[in-house]
Design a protein around this motif. Structure first.
Motif, short mmCIF file in Angstrom:
data_model
loop_
_atom_site.label_atom_id
_atom_site.label_comp_id
_atom_site.label_asym_id
_atom_site.label_seq_id
_atom_site.Cartn_x
_atom_site.Cartn_y
_atom_site.Cartn_z
N ALA A 205 0.86 -1.18 0.00
CA ALA A 205 0.00 0.00 0.00
C ALA A 205 0.90 1.23 0.00
O ALA A 205 1.61 1.49 0.97
CB ALA A 205 -0.91 -0.01 1.22
N LEU A 206 0.87 1.97 -1.09
CA LEU A 206 1.74 3.13 -1.23
C LEU A 206 0.92 4.41 -1.32
O LEU A 206 -0.25 4.40 -1.71
CB LEU A 206 2.59 3.00 -2.50
CG LEU A 206 3.70 1.95 -2.50
CD1 LEU A 206 4.29 1.82 -3.90
CD2 LEU A 206 4.78 2.32 -1.51
N THR A 207 1.57 5.53 -1.00
CA THR A 207 0.96 6.84 -1.21
C THR A 207 1.91 7.67 -2.06
O THR A 207 3.13 7.43 -2.09
CB THR A 207 0.71 7.57 0.12
OG1 THR A 207 1.98 7.85 0.75
CG2 THR A 207 -0.17 6.73 1.04
N ALA A 208 1.35 8.62 -2.77
CA ALA A 208 2.18 9.52 -3.58
C ALA A 208 3.15 10.29 -2.69
O ALA A 208 4.31 10.49 -3.05
CB ALA A 208 1.28 10.47 -4.36
N GLY A 209 2.69 10.67 -1.52
CA GLY A 209 3.54 11.44 -0.61
C GLY A 209 4.77 10.67 -0.18
O GLY A 209 5.88 11.23 -0.10
N ALA A 210 4.60 9.38 0.10
CA ALA A 210 5.73 8.57 0.53
C ALA A 210 6.77 8.44 -0.58
O ALA A 210 7.98 8.52 -0.34
CB ALA A 210 5.25 7.19 0.97
N ARG B 255 2.45 13.11 -10.10
CA ARG B 255 1.37 12.12 -10.16
C ARG B 255 1.97 10.71 -10.17
O ARG B 255 2.94 10.45 -10.88
CB ARG B 255 0.52 12.34 -11.41
CG ARG B 255 -0.68 11.42 -11.56
CD ARG B 255 -1.57 11.91 -12.70
NE ARG B 255 -2.71 11.03 -12.93
CZ ARG B 255 -2.74 10.08 -13.87
NH1 ARG B 255 -1.71 9.92 -14.68
NH2 ARG B 255 -3.80 9.32 -14.02
N ARG C 228 -0.56 3.43 -9.89
CA ARG C 228 -0.20 2.05 -9.58
C ARG C 228 -0.83 1.10 -10.59
O ARG C 228 -2.03 1.19 -10.87
CB ARG C 228 -0.69 1.70 -8.17
CG ARG C 228 -0.34 0.29 -7.73
CD ARG C 228 -0.77 0.10 -6.29
NE ARG C 228 -0.68 -1.27 -5.87
CZ ARG C 228 -0.98 -1.69 -4.65
NH1 ARG C 228 -1.39 -0.82 -3.74
NH2 ARG C 228 -0.87 -2.96 -4.34
N LEU D 211 -2.36 7.30 -7.21
CA LEU D 211 -2.20 6.98 -5.80
C LEU D 211 -2.68 8.15 -4.95
O LEU D 211 -2.52 9.32 -5.32
CB LEU D 211 -0.73 6.69 -5.48
CG LEU D 211 -0.15 5.35 -5.99
CD1 LEU D 211 1.33 5.30 -5.68
CD2 LEU D 211 -0.88 4.18 -5.35
N PRO D 212 -3.22 7.85 -3.78
CA PRO D 212 -3.65 8.95 -2.88
C PRO D 212 -2.45 9.71 -2.36
O PRO D 212 -1.33 9.19 -2.29
CB PRO D 212 -4.38 8.21 -1.75
CG PRO D 212 -3.78 6.83 -1.77
CD PRO D 212 -3.49 6.52 -3.20
N ALA D 213 -2.70 10.95 -2.00
CA ALA D 213 -1.61 11.78 -1.48
C ALA D 213 -1.08 11.24 -0.17
O ALA D 213 0.09 11.40 0.14
CB ALA D 213 -2.11 13.21 -1.31
#
Length: 382
Positions: A330-335, A352, A355, A380-382
């Motif tokens: 599970a990844l986020t754009a912020g990470a 942007r 996935r 991906l979510p922020a």
């Protein structure tokens, strides 16, 4: 067929052709390549070019009649030239994979096992799919017969091979990276990967094969110093006659320098103090984003440094970068942005992230960047 001579092939009555022996510089075959432009160009490859490939590719290998090659690529892709004729030149066997098998990693692995293939040629992107299929296999017994995997056709990311070498160490199954171009007859360089390559992450392509030269030149045509990136100009007896019915483009890309004929590849490389060439990327993959020059390959390299990212491709749009990643986590754009910001300037960090379950491939096993643009996947979510 003389170099540069256009002949109507469709509808020709081949029985009416007068028999004549082929000369070394007569065209042996024409293969169309679109390169990075998307516009097909017919490469006129002579018998001399092809014989040079088969003779000089013997040097770094010890192939013999006991080998079993598999042809897993289209006859319209010059990988097939080496897969078929290199095997036959050594008196070895060739297993022809049908289209459906070649596109299905599990099916191709089953064929490799069933026919006890010893030499496997793959584009990096296609091989990454084979790695996933082999990890899911019930047994890992390929080293009983497979001894060499040869990469070509696209940039190899050594980080992708860690899952493979965990199953098959390099001492069991050799991994060889061979940079090559259709215009220079399949192969240009040879490099047997070692553990240092896997650790460094550099896409080492090694040294030119015999009868081949590689120059690294800057935009003004001057040779660059050690460690400095430059465009690779390839010379030697593998350089083909040019493009069918394209004298303008032939004159632009095939040039004479100091009495030798070279092909301007448009690929960027770097020569290390150890004499090993490293492939960096295409000069047309250097894009302008918000007034800054960005190398997409560098962003992809650092994305792969994130422990959760399995595969990554970066594309450029109008003033924005998009990263496509394959990951089971599970990844986020912020990470991912935070990870990249530790290695890259902020203007080179994509805004942007998308996935995907898998990266789309072309029929030749390369990453299909055009298909990425229309991939139906949420960001991906922020």
């Amino acid at each position: 067929l003389a170099p540069g001579l256009a002949v109507p092939i469709a509808g020709a009555d081949v029985d009416q052709r007068a028999p004549s022996p082929a000369a070394p510089d007569d065209v042996a075959y024409i293969i169309y390549t679109s390169g990075s432009t998307g516009l097909p160009k017919g490469c006129l490859v002579s018998h001399r070019n092809a014989v040079r490939l088969l003779v000089n590719d013997r040097m770094p290998f010890a192939f013999g009649p006991s080998e079993v090659f598999v042809c897993a690529h289209s006859f319209a892709f010059d990988f097939s030239i080496w897969e078929i004729w290199c095997a036959l030149a050594h008196g070895a066997s060739v297993v022809i994979a049908d289209g459906a098998t070649a596109r299905d990693p599990a099916a191709l692995l089953a064929l490799v096992r069933a026919r006890r293939v010893t030499v496997l040629n793959q584009t990096p992107a296609a091989f990454y799919g084979l790695i996933d299929a082999e990890r899911a296999a019930a047994t890992h017994d390929l080293a009983a017969h497979l001894h060499t995997v040869i990469f070509g056709g696209d940039r190899l990311e050594p980080a992708y091979l860690r899952a493979w070498t965990a199953l098959y160490p390099l001492a069991q199954i050799a991994a060889v990276n061979m940079y090559g171009i259709t215009e220079t007859t399949v192969h240009v360089t040879f490099h047997r990967l070692d553990e240092a390559d896997l650790a460094s992450g550099r896409s080492a392509i090694g040294r030119p094969i015999p009868e081949t030269q590689v120059l690294l030149l800057d935009a003004a045509g001057a040779q660059v110093p050690l460690g400095v990136p430059g465009e690779m100009w390839v010379g030697g007896s593998g350089v083909c006659a040019g493009y069918l019915n394209r004298p303008d483009l032939t004159a632009e890309r095939f040039v004479v320098r100091e009495g030798r004929r070279y092909y301007r590849s448009g690929d960027i490389g770097r020569l290390g103090a150890d004499g090993v060439l490293t492939y960096i990327g295409r000069n047309d993959k250097q894009v302008q984003v918000r007034g800054h020059r960005v190398e997409l390959g560098a962003i992809e390299h650092w994305l792969l440094g994130h422990p959760a990212v399995e595969k990554a491709v970066v594309t450029a749009g109008e003033d924005a970068l998009t990263a496509y990643v394959v990951s089971a986590a599970a990844l986020t754009a912020g990470a991912l942005q935070a990870h990249l910001a530790r290695h890259l300037p902020m203007y080179a960090v994509p805004s942007r992230f998308v996935r995907l379950d898998a990266l789309p491939l072309t029929a030749n096993g390369k990453i299909d960047r055009a298909a990425l643009a229309v991939a139906d996947a949420p960001a991906l979510p922020a």
